[in-house]
Scaffold this motif. Sequence first.
Motif: not given
Lengths: 102, 104
Positions: B6-12, B15-18, B91-101
Amino acid sequence: MARVHDRGGWPTDEPIDQSPHESMDWELRVHALHSVLGEKGLRRTDELRRAIESLPPEQYESMTYYERWTAALEALLLEKGVLSVDEIDRKVDELEQAGILQ
Amino acid sequence: MTRLESAAFQPGDRVVVRVDYPHRHIRTPRYIQGKTGQISALCGVFPNPETLAYGENGLPPQPLYRVEFVQAEVWETYRGPLTDKLLMDIYEGWLEPANHPANH
């Protein structure tokens, strides 16, 4: 704009004093009171942090670590109705009359 | 016990911090906000400290991640090796996927 407690990255050239220091008796008692309240479900670590962070910035800066814990303790006890403002004021008055508090 | 499914992110994951600075209790220091890092591990799922701080029950619990940042990318004036890392539990609520590789 970071809040007063959010210190990471604040510009300074001052080295951090990492020397160990003894706690005074009153500080140990404040810590113990927080622990007891925690055990009784009347206070959480997160609430302690929030109460400390809510201190006015000038008070936060001028207080020592356990002075902030004490201020937070009072705020939480009042908030949770464990003590009333009147009870605290009367006790402080009593201690001042007895010469125990300045 | 960690609920990986149920976690939004996996190791590797990168992410960008809000960026946000509400006047209530948070556990994400200002200096890491807006920075990009990589998920190192899922620490677990815990009651939310932001609401526990106000006497609430902290539910629903939030996934907490160990995120790895490059020190030289966190501090403008960092003089140490480029391999130096900063690890922070966020915490997950503070993280968003990073747009750039990743480009290093």
